[in-house]
Design an enzyme around this catalytic site. Sequence first.
Site, short mmCIF file in Angstrom:
data_model
loop_
_atom_site.label_atom_id
_atom_site.label_comp_id
_atom_site.label_asym_id
_atom_site.label_seq_id
_atom_site.Cartn_x
_atom_site.Cartn_y
_atom_site.Cartn_z
N SER A 1 29.24 -31.79 -42.08
CA SER A 1 29.06 -30.36 -42.33
C SER A 1 30.38 -29.62 -42.28
O SER A 1 31.35 -30.08 -41.66
CB SER A 1 28.10 -29.76 -41.30
OG SER A 1 26.81 -30.31 -41.42
N ALA B 1 23.31 -27.68 -36.62
CA ALA B 1 21.98 -28.26 -36.66
C ALA B 1 21.18 -27.84 -37.87
O ALA B 1 20.14 -28.43 -38.16
CB ALA B 1 21.22 -27.86 -35.39
N GLN C 1 17.42 -28.45 -43.57
CA GLN C 1 17.65 -28.54 -45.02
C GLN C 1 17.29 -29.93 -45.55
O GLN C 1 16.70 -30.05 -46.63
CB GLN C 1 19.11 -28.19 -45.33
CG GLN C 1 19.44 -26.74 -45.02
CD GLN C 1 20.93 -26.45 -44.98
OE1 GLN C 1 21.74 -27.35 -44.71
NE2 GLN C 1 21.31 -25.21 -45.22
N THR D 1 22.28 -27.16 -50.91
CA THR D 1 22.52 -26.14 -49.90
C THR D 1 23.72 -25.30 -50.31
O THR D 1 24.28 -25.48 -51.39
CB THR D 1 22.77 -26.77 -48.52
OG1 THR D 1 24.10 -27.36 -48.50
CG2 THR D 1 21.75 -27.86 -48.22
N CYS D 2 24.14 -24.43 -49.41
CA CYS D 2 25.26 -23.55 -49.75
C CYS D 2 26.58 -24.30 -49.90
O CYS D 2 27.51 -23.80 -50.53
CB CYS D 2 25.41 -22.45 -48.70
SG CYS D 2 25.79 -23.05 -47.04
#
Length: 457
Positions: free
Chosen positions: A109, A115, A120, A49-50
């Site tokens: 996170s 959420a 992802q 992910t980012c």
Amino acid sequence: MKLLVVGASYRTAPVATLEQLAVAPADLTRTLDRLVAQPYVAEAVLVSTCNRVEVYAAVSGFHGGLGDICAVLAEHAGSPPAALANHLYVHYDAAAVDHVFRVAAGLDSMVVGEAQILGQLRDAYHWAAGADSAGRLLHELMQQALRVGKRAHAETNIDRAGQSVVTAALDLAAGLLDGDLVGRPAMVVGAGAMGSLGVATLSRLGAGPLTVTNRGADRAVRLAESYGANAVPMAELVDALSTVDVVVAATAATEPVLSRDVVTRAMARRGADRGPLVLLDLAVPRDVEEGVAGLTGVEVIDIDRMAAILADGPAAADAAEVTRIVTGEVEAFLSWLRGADVAPTVAALRGRADDVVTTELRRLAQRRPDFSDDQRAEVARTVHRVVQRLLHQPTVRVRQLAAEPGGDQYAALLRELFDLEVPQTSPVDNVPDVVESDAAGRPSFDAVDVPPTGGVR
């Protein structure tokens, strides 16, 4: 097999390192194939992910599995393993389960409680299932992780803190633009999941007019039409950039889309009296070239900057309640795992007993051909009953012992004592679909097809 997590995130690595490690969708299957081709890696799920790149793996040994995974990551990143070592974290066995469940619940996170990570994780799981790299252990882990994430959002107020990364970034942008985005012209570069969420959030905050651009023009048009925005070709990026105050950049491009040259030309047309141009770079690899941050009148908010600003996290009470849920679910999963480890061994033991009984009954039939059918049936019932009674208490007890910490030794002892060959269990077949999104681009929890709350099944 044991669980092993190896990864890097915004907590341990700068954007430059995450860029090296990031795995584009086109490379996911190849990378998963490379992972499960390693000697110590039997199963693998890859999350990219980012702000994180993580491998969840079922391995036959800790050191061997760690070496195999690091080698594949280093090869993909084009970097020697030693150069990545300081940026990687490792979780094994129970700690691996705890980490995956914390990730699913949003506790790990950048914006705690968000959420989006559920979608992802679901996508990563679905991809691994399609590549046949997720077996029995990771199927169960990922399905339970998705359920734990759903439970955390349903039973606590973590959503109060759990804004998306896009929302958090736009809050930071508003602070640079007199505290308000209402009526501010804005543009989204990219029409994927993050881009869709960017358009939805900008629309909700009252920004506008909105512009969408994407390498695939059709996708940009569809997204723009959904929100009354204007779609422009990527070839017109400089002109579009000169007319806006805020840009959300979230493409899957491997090279920066907003180069120093593009932004410099846009700023020349924009005029100095417009105030700052705020660029939110939510992509990994970066969409905004590194030198852009030094241009006059340009503010760049990237993953590194967000991590520093958002370090405080949500209300302690909400995070503590989610942690309590995660802790209980981790223990339930580990208990199930220990019990599942011994189940094939118990089945093999009962199978061995049945084989012995069948052999002896055949021998009896040959020695006593004078027995009637009723007599042979009665002898068979009696022998089976004796064997079942002898095995019942030990097998019940070994299941109980195996569910306790350290219980995996009991299955090994049974196999050794009775010289049992236990076949590998085949993977679970019920692989759910990719997470659906609502109109705002958030994952729909109703689409997460997981067992009811209350423990591992």
